[in-house]
Design a protein around this motif. Structure first.
Motif, PDB file in Angstrom:
ATOM      1  N   THR A   1       0.833  -1.281   0.059  1.00 10.29           N
ATOM      2  CA  THR A   1       0.252  -0.088   0.062  1.00 10.29           C
ATOM      3  C   THR A   1       0.732   1.297  -0.014  1.00 10.29           C
ATOM      4  OG1 THR A   1      -0.036   0.137   2.400  1.00 10.29           O
ATOM      5  CG2 THR A   1      -1.898  -1.292   1.134  1.00 10.29           C
ATOM      6  N   ARG A   2       2.002   1.258  -0.437  1.00 14.28           N
ATOM      7  CA  ARG A   2       3.011   2.493  -0.618  1.00 14.28           C
ATOM      8  C   ARG A   2       2.480   3.138  -1.902  1.00 14.28           C
ATOM      9  NH1 ARG A   2       9.253   1.835  -1.233  1.00 14.28           N
ATOM     10  NH2 ARG A   2       8.854   1.020   0.992  1.00 14.28           N
ATOM     11  N   ARG A   3       2.088   4.298  -1.544  1.00 14.97           N
ATOM     12  CA  ARG A   3       1.385   5.128  -2.777  1.00 14.97           C
ATOM     13  C   ARG A   3       2.312   6.110  -3.447  1.00 14.97           C
ATOM     14  NH1 ARG A   3      -2.692   4.193   0.271  1.00 14.97           N
ATOM     15  NH2 ARG A   3      -2.896   5.948   1.419  1.00 14.97           N
ATOM     16  N   GLN A   4       2.434   6.344  -4.520  1.00 12.30           N
ATOM     17  CA  GLN A   4       3.397   7.328  -5.028  1.00 12.30           C
ATOM     18  C   GLN A   4       3.202   8.815  -4.518  1.00 12.30           C
ATOM     19  OE1 GLN A   4       6.348   6.409  -6.562  1.00 12.30           O
ATOM     20  NE2 GLN A   4       5.837   4.463  -5.864  1.00 12.30           N
ATOM     21  N   GLY A   5       4.123   9.464  -4.479  1.00 15.16           N
ATOM     22  CA  GLY A   5       3.853  10.832  -4.376  1.00 15.16           C
ATOM     23  C   GLY A   5       3.477  11.060  -2.889  1.00 15.16           C
ATOM     24  N   THR A   6       3.478  10.350  -1.926  1.00 17.38           N
ATOM     25  CA  THR A   6       3.106  10.646  -0.385  1.00 17.38           C
ATOM     26  C   THR A   6       4.359  10.852   0.386  1.00 17.38           C
ATOM     27  OG1 THR A   6       2.709   8.640  -0.006  1.00 17.38           O
ATOM     28  CG2 THR A   6       0.698   9.726  -0.770  1.00 17.38           C
ATOM     29  N   MET A   7       5.645  10.831  -0.283  1.00 19.96           N
ATOM     30  CA  MET A   7       6.726  10.738   0.535  1.00 19.96           C
ATOM     31  C   MET A   7       6.653  12.053   1.388  1.00 19.96           C
ATOM     32  SD  MET A   7      10.536  10.671   0.096  1.00 19.96           S
ATOM     33  CE  MET A   7      11.406  11.938   1.221  1.00 19.96           C
ATOM     34  N   ALA A   8       7.001  12.101   2.725  1.00 21.57           N
ATOM     35  CA  ALA A   8       7.110  13.230   3.559  1.00 21.57           C
ATOM     36  C   ALA A   8       8.369  13.120   4.302  1.00 21.57           C
ATOM     37  CB  ALA A   8       5.788  13.258   4.140  1.00 21.57           C
ATOM     38  N   SER A   9       8.805  14.274   5.053  1.00 28.89           N
ATOM     39  CA  SER A   9       9.722  14.268   6.057  1.00 28.89           C
ATOM     40  C   SER A   9       8.746  14.490   7.307  1.00 28.89           C
ATOM     41  CB  SER A   9      10.498  15.739   5.637  1.00 28.89           C
ATOM     42  OG  SER A   9       9.867  16.919   5.673  1.00 28.89           O
ATOM     43  N   ILE A  10       9.293  13.444   8.058  1.00 29.74           N
ATOM     44  CA  ILE A  10       8.805  13.378   9.383  1.00 29.74           C
ATOM     45  C   ILE A  10       9.769  13.458  10.472  1.00 29.74           C
ATOM     46  CG2 ILE A  10       7.272  11.447  10.718  1.00 29.74           C
ATOM     47  CD1 ILE A  10       6.137  10.632   8.137  1.00 29.74           C
ATOM     48  N   LEU A  11       9.001  14.024  11.679  1.00 29.09           N
ATOM     49  CA  LEU A  11      10.154  14.048  12.864  1.00 29.09           C
ATOM     50  C   LEU A  11       9.404  13.062  13.886  1.00 29.09           C
ATOM     51  CD1 LEU A  11      12.354  15.304  14.527  1.00 29.09           C
ATOM     52  CD2 LEU A  11      10.713  17.095  14.986  1.00 29.09           C
TER      53      LEU A  11
ATOM     54  N   ARG B   1      15.185  22.909  10.172  1.00 29.44           N
ATOM     55  CA  ARG B   1      14.554  22.480   8.771  1.00 29.44           C
ATOM     56  C   ARG B   1      13.029  22.394   8.940  1.00 29.44           C
ATOM     57  NH1 ARG B   1      14.952  16.495   6.831  1.00 29.44           N
ATOM     58  NH2 ARG B   1      12.983  17.346   5.710  1.00 29.44           N
ATOM     59  N   GLN B   2      12.272  22.293   7.834  1.00 32.89           N
ATOM     60  CA  GLN B   2      10.944  21.925   7.991  1.00 32.89           C
ATOM     61  C   GLN B   2      10.421  20.659   7.838  1.00 32.89           C
ATOM     62  OE1 GLN B   2       8.547  24.508   5.157  1.00 32.89           O
ATOM     63  NE2 GLN B   2       8.340  25.998   6.794  1.00 32.89           N
ATOM     64  N   TYR B   3       9.369  20.295   8.679  1.00 28.15           N
ATOM     65  CA  TYR B   3       9.013  18.953   8.493  1.00 28.15           C
ATOM     66  C   TYR B   3       7.338  18.777   7.833  1.00 28.15           C
ATOM     67  CZ  TYR B   3      13.260  17.315  10.700  1.00 28.15           C
ATOM     68  OH  TYR B   3      14.449  17.050  10.846  1.00 28.15           O
ATOM     69  N   ASP B   4       6.983  18.074   7.018  1.00 31.65           N
ATOM     70  CA  ASP B   4       5.784  17.838   6.862  1.00 31.65           C
ATOM     71  C   ASP B   4       4.739  17.381   7.900  1.00 31.65           C
ATOM     72  OD1 ASP B   4       6.064  18.366   3.925  1.00 31.65           O
ATOM     73  OD2 ASP B   4       6.926  16.485   3.874  1.00 31.65           O
ATOM     74  N   LEU B   5       5.316  16.650   8.880  1.00 33.23           N
ATOM     75  CA  LEU B   5       4.400  15.990   9.932  1.00 33.23           C
ATOM     76  C   LEU B   5       5.592  15.731  11.248  1.00 33.23           C
ATOM     77  CD1 LEU B   5       1.917  13.467   9.604  1.00 33.23           C
ATOM     78  CD2 LEU B   5       3.512  12.555  11.303  1.00 33.23           C
ATOM     79  N   MET B   6       5.130  15.763  12.285  1.00 31.62           N
ATOM     80  CA  MET B   6       5.637  15.344  13.549  1.00 31.62           C
ATOM     81  C   MET B   6       4.898  14.511  14.259  1.00 31.62           C
ATOM     82  SD  MET B   6       6.997  17.720  16.824  1.00 31.62           S
ATOM     83  CE  MET B   6       5.511  18.229  17.491  1.00 31.62           C
TER      84      MET B   6
END
Length: 159
Positions: free
Chosen positions: A28-38, A77-82
């Motif tokens: 279930t890995r979908r393309q384009g949803t890669m995010a930077s996560i802390l 740096r900025q993260y998409d999600l923590m």
């Protein structure tokens, strides 16, 4: 010696993503949803479990052991999600979420907790916290929660 054939579980876990890709099964890995996560979590076992799961789903993961280290990472740096534990030494996850979401309003914040009362306290921070995940959770649960929060934020950003 004969022991060289034995592979530790850790190595198997590390090798798994490559094996799965080789066999063409995309979990279930979908393309384009890669995010930077802390990930902020003082329990190393949980921290490793969560970061490995998220990295496996294609995200870029940074891990820290407490709230002040999380704020230091956010300043760099900025993260998409923590994803943060609520109960940690020093600054707790709720104080961290409030501070972090002020400085990074575009970032999703998910909280993990094994304590129901803490979860309820976090739930009241509507503007700072997107979702509270109860421990124990499965890899699938945590990855799904992250995925949904990211989709929600992306949706909100599209005009």
């Amino acid at each position: 010696g004969p022991d060289s054939a034995l592979v530790s579980l850790d190595e198997i876990a590390v090798m798994m993503p490559e094996n799965i890709e080789k066999h063409g099964e995309n979990l279930t890995r979908r393309q384009g949803t890669m995010a930077s996560i802390l990930v902020a979590e003082d329990d190393q076992a949980v921290r490793d479990f969560v970061s490995r799961a998220l990295a496996y789903y294609g995200h870029s993961v940074t891990t820290v052991a407490d709230g002040s280290a999380a704020l230091a990472a956010l300043a760099e740096r900025q993260y998409d999600l923590m994803l943060t534990d609520i109960v940690m030494p020093g600054m707790d996850g709720i104080a961290l979420a409030n501070q972090a979401s002020k400085d990074n309003p575009q970032m999703s914040v998910l909280m993990m907790t094994g304590f129901a009362s803490e979860g309820q306290r976090a739930q009241r921070q509507q503007n700072a916290v997107d979702r509270v995940i109860s421990k124990p959770f499965s890899l699938k649960e945590i990855c799904t929660a992250v995925e949904e929060a990211l989709q929600k934020r992306r949706g909100a950003r599209v005009h």
